[in-house]
Design a protein around this motif. Structure first.
Motif, short mmCIF file in Angstrom:
data_model
loop_
_atom_site.label_atom_id
_atom_site.label_comp_id
_atom_site.label_asym_id
_atom_site.label_seq_id
_atom_site.Cartn_x
_atom_site.Cartn_y
_atom_site.Cartn_z
N ILE A 4 0.83 -1.19 0.00
CA ILE A 4 0.00 0.00 0.00
C ILE A 4 0.88 1.25 0.00
N THR A 5 0.50 2.21 -0.86
CA THR A 5 1.19 3.50 -0.93
C THR A 5 0.15 4.58 -0.66
N HIS A 6 0.40 5.38 0.37
CA HIS A 6 -0.53 6.45 0.74
C HIS A 6 -0.14 7.74 0.04
N TYR A 7 -1.12 8.44 -0.53
CA TYR A 7 -0.87 9.70 -1.23
C TYR A 7 -1.50 10.91 -0.54
N CYS A 12 -5.05 5.97 -1.70
CA CYS A 12 -3.88 5.11 -1.68
C CYS A 12 -3.94 4.14 -2.85
N ILE A 14 -3.06 0.21 -3.85
CA ILE A 14 -2.82 -1.13 -3.33
C ILE A 14 -2.23 -1.95 -4.47
N HIS A 27 -6.78 1.35 -6.74
CA HIS A 27 -6.80 2.58 -5.95
C HIS A 27 -7.99 2.58 -5.00
N VAL A 52 -5.82 -4.69 3.67
CA VAL A 52 -5.63 -3.24 3.72
C VAL A 52 -6.82 -2.57 4.41
N LEU A 56 -6.83 -0.29 7.85
CA LEU A 56 -7.37 1.08 7.88
C LEU A 56 -8.61 1.20 8.76
N TYR A 225 -3.79 9.17 -11.34
CA TYR A 225 -3.55 7.87 -10.74
C TYR A 225 -3.74 6.81 -11.82
N GLY A 230 0.18 3.79 -10.18
CA GLY A 230 0.15 4.74 -9.08
C GLY A 230 0.13 6.20 -9.52
N GLN A 231 0.52 7.06 -8.58
CA GLN A 231 0.39 8.50 -8.78
C GLN A 231 1.42 9.03 -9.77
#
Length: 314
Positions: A4-7, A12, A14, A27, A52, A56, A225, A230-231
């Motif tokens: 997981i990458t948080h923006y 985020c 996944i 996403h 995930v 959360l 995204y 990803g971003q």
């Protein structure tokens, strides 16, 4: 969790762990404890998604939407499993894709024609149908609300005729599926991100792709995204690059149009040369064989898509 990458802003990515790490992102948007997914990965992605959500503190009953940018199986293959797991969710999908999510038979047959039935079965397992009463058809301009947070669906053909982009009206950021190309994190160099177009084996329409890219750029988003992966920042400059590279793809196909039985191989070789030229110009430090390995399937599908397109160009 490394998948997981948080923006920020409740957004985020996944890692769907589809084929390899960091190939396909699912996403997740969370607003006031309510959740929406953009794209679904495949059936094997579901346990990752559930883990995930647990991390959360989001319950399955708090998932309101599964939104598909389009119905290619790397984006939509796990949608049926998600809908079974999240009983309150509605599926949001382009009107051209809705019937195929209710009855995925033809969708699976189409994928099998490209990849082979055994490979489709290995990658996706059983693609589950979704009740029609739970499907929302995302016509151009449809807005759904996630706890008051507007998610605006825009028709974005070019990669596929059943493609949408989703504008997060809280941030102005856009979830682009495949219409704004690929940007694999392995190629990030000195804080810069490399971008490359993605066609499709049968529905690539470069003029529509150019128009869709411009449609999204006109909204002046600060971030996109991408499902792959990803971003993406520096959006305006990336849009210029993407337009240029779509035109480069077209030029390769036109150059090889009348080369007979060797045409597919020649188009693919031309795309590989373009990729290596562009990554070298970008300053990518990966060895060429690693770059070609990362893009192996993309080059094959892009070559197929260009072959179909050039046969039908007027």
């Amino acid at each position: 969790m490394n998948q997981i990458t948080h923006y920020g802003h409740g957004i985020c990515a996944i890692d769907a762990h589809y084929v390899r790490p960091k190939l396909a992102a699912i996403h997740l948007i969370v607003e006031n404890g309510r959740a929406a997914f953009v794209d679904s990965g495949c059936n094997d992605s579901l346990p990752i998604v559930q883990a995930v959500l647990a991390e959360l503190g989001v319950e399955a009953a708090q998932v309101d939407y599964v939104i598909l940018t389009h119905i290619h199986l790397d984006h939509a293959g796990g949608a049926g499993a998600m809908m079974h797991a999240f009983p309150n969710a509605r599926l949001v999908v382009h009107p051209r894709g809705a019937r195929h999510m209710a009855d995925p038979t033809k969708l699976i047959e189409g994928a099998a024609a490209v990849y082979g039935a055994n490979e489709v079965r290995r990658l996706y397992g059983d693609v589950l149908p979704i009740e029609t009463g739970r499907i929302i058809e995302a016509t151009d301009g449809l807005r759904v609300e996630l706890s008051g947070r507007g998610l605006l669906c825009l028709d974005t053909p070019g990669h596929a005729r059943h493609h949408i982009g989703i504008v997060d009206q809280k941030t102005g950021h856009i979830f682009t599926g495949d219409i704004f190309g690929l940007s694999y994190r392995e190629l990030d160099t000195d804080g810069r991100q490399f971008i490359f177009p993605t066609t499709t084996p049968i529905q690539f329409d470069p003029e529509a792709m150019h128009a869709s890219i411009d449609k999204l750029l006109e909204l002046r988003p600060q971030a996109m995204y991408l499902t792959h992966f990803g971003q993406l920042r520096d959006v305006a400059a990336q849009g210029v690059e993407l337009h240029r590279l779509v035109d480069a793809h077209m030029a390769i196909a036109r150059r090889e149009k009348n080369t007979g039985e060797s045409r597919h191989a020649r188009i693919r070789a031309g795309l590989a040369a373009l990729l290596l030229e562009e990554t070298a110009r970008f300053g990518c430090r990966l060895p060429e064989d690693e770059i070609l390995s990362l893009f192996d399937n993309d080059l094959e599908l892009n070559a197929q898509g260009l072959g179909v397109w050039i046969d039908n160009e007027k």
